[in-house]
Write a protein that holds these residues in place. Structure first.
Motif, PDB file in Angstrom:
ATOM      1  N   LYS A   7       0.857  -1.183   0.000  1.00 31.44           N
ATOM      2  CA  LYS A   7       0.000   0.000   0.000  1.00 31.44           C
ATOM      3  C   LYS A   7       0.893   1.232   0.000  1.00 31.44           C
ATOM      4  O   LYS A   7       1.891   1.282   0.720  1.00 31.44           O
ATOM      5  CB  LYS A   7      -0.895   0.029   1.237  1.00 31.44           C
ATOM      6  N   LEU A   8       0.516   2.215  -0.779  1.00 30.94           N
ATOM      7  CA  LEU A   8       1.221   3.493  -0.833  1.00 30.94           C
ATOM      8  C   LEU A   8       0.288   4.579  -0.328  1.00 30.94           C
ATOM      9  O   LEU A   8      -0.854   4.682  -0.775  1.00 30.94           O
ATOM     10  CB  LEU A   8       1.643   3.805  -2.276  1.00 30.94           C
ATOM     11  N   GLY A   9       0.777   5.366   0.607  1.00 33.81           N
ATOM     12  CA  GLY A   9       0.052   6.544   1.074  1.00 33.81           C
ATOM     13  C   GLY A   9       0.849   7.777   0.712  1.00 33.81           C
ATOM     14  O   GLY A   9       2.036   7.860   1.022  1.00 33.81           O
ATOM     15  N   LEU A  17      -4.799  13.237   1.264  1.00 32.22           N
ATOM     16  CA  LEU A  17      -4.120  11.943   1.375  1.00 32.22           C
ATOM     17  C   LEU A  17      -4.646  10.996   0.300  1.00 32.22           C
ATOM     18  O   LEU A  17      -5.853  10.836   0.149  1.00 32.22           O
ATOM     19  CB  LEU A  17      -4.365  11.342   2.756  1.00 32.22           C
ATOM     20  N   THR A  18      -3.735  10.375  -0.455  1.00 32.58           N
ATOM     21  CA  THR A  18      -4.086   9.352  -1.438  1.00 32.58           C
ATOM     22  C   THR A  18      -3.517   8.032  -0.957  1.00 32.58           C
ATOM     23  O   THR A  18      -2.338   7.955  -0.619  1.00 32.58           O
ATOM     24  CB  THR A  18      -3.470   9.687  -2.819  1.00 32.58           C
ATOM     25  N   GLU A  19      -4.348   6.986  -0.899  1.00 32.50           N
ATOM     26  CA  GLU A  19      -3.892   5.646  -0.533  1.00 32.50           C
ATOM     27  C   GLU A  19      -4.277   4.682  -1.644  1.00 32.50           C
ATOM     28  O   GLU A  19      -5.444   4.626  -2.035  1.00 32.50           O
ATOM     29  CB  GLU A  19      -4.504   5.199   0.790  1.00 32.50           C
ATOM     30  N   THR A  21      -3.135   0.689  -3.714  1.00 33.31           N
ATOM     31  CA  THR A  21      -2.385  -0.564  -3.714  1.00 33.31           C
ATOM     32  C   THR A  21      -1.390  -0.520  -4.858  1.00 33.31           C
ATOM     33  O   THR A  21      -1.727  -0.101  -5.968  1.00 33.31           O
ATOM     34  CB  THR A  21      -3.348  -1.758  -3.900  1.00 33.31           C
ATOM     35  N   PHE A  55       5.367  10.498   2.040  1.00 32.18           N
ATOM     36  CA  PHE A  55       4.790   9.255   1.523  1.00 32.18           C
ATOM     37  C   PHE A  55       5.267   8.104   2.388  1.00 32.18           C
ATOM     38  O   PHE A  55       6.261   8.200   3.091  1.00 32.18           O
ATOM     39  CB  PHE A  55       5.162   9.030   0.060  1.00 32.18           C
ATOM     40  N   GLN A  56       4.513   6.991   2.322  1.00 28.29           N
ATOM     41  CA  GLN A  56       4.892   5.788   3.040  1.00 28.29           C
ATOM     42  C   GLN A  56       4.369   4.580   2.280  1.00 28.29           C
ATOM     43  O   GLN A  56       3.319   4.657   1.644  1.00 28.29           O
ATOM     44  CB  GLN A  56       4.325   5.798   4.459  1.00 28.29           C
ATOM     45  N   TRP A  58       3.504   0.448   2.902  1.00 30.70           N
ATOM     46  CA  TRP A  58       3.285  -0.589   3.902  1.00 30.70           C
ATOM     47  C   TRP A  58       3.277  -1.949   3.219  1.00 30.70           C
ATOM     48  O   TRP A  58       2.769  -2.101   2.111  1.00 30.70           O
ATOM     49  CB  TRP A  58       1.936  -0.389   4.586  1.00 30.70           C
ATOM     50  N   ASP A  62       1.075  -4.587   7.163  1.00 27.95           N
ATOM     51  CA  ASP A  62       0.900  -3.189   7.566  1.00 27.95           C
ATOM     52  C   ASP A  62       2.105  -2.647   8.329  1.00 27.95           C
ATOM     53  O   ASP A  62       1.973  -1.794   9.208  1.00 27.95           O
ATOM     54  CB  ASP A  62      -0.382  -2.985   8.377  1.00 27.95           C
TER      55      ASP A  62
END
Length: 76
Positions: A7-9, A17-19, A21, A55-56, A58, A62
């Motif tokens: 997952k990219l945030g 915020l955009t989340e 896959t 950005f992060q 996971w 998670d």
């Protein structure tokens, strides 16, 4: 064999915020190129001038994979 999913945030500098896959290959490109890859691959719909503030990524458990890049602390 199916690759791992991540997952990219993305926190944009306009506060949105955009989340999403992403694939293992995309995770590797983000690890290698960071914000430059994110700017090339993704944009904020309706505001193409927005830049990633932080950005992060996971993994499937998670667990965060990278230190968060940010000019300021993100409020909880």
């Amino acid at each position: 064999m199916k690759g791992k999913r991540y997952k990219l945030g993305i926190l944009w500098d306009v506060g949105i915020l955009t989340e999403i896959t992403i694939s293992e290959a995309e995770e590797e490109m983000i690890e290698r190129h960071g914000s430059e890859y994110i700017l090339l691959k993704y944009y904020l719909k309706g505001n193409e001038e927005a830049k990633p503030e932080s950005f992060q990524v996971w993994d499937e458990n998670d667990e965060p994979l990278f230190p968060v890049e940010s000019k300021e602390a993100v409020p909880a």
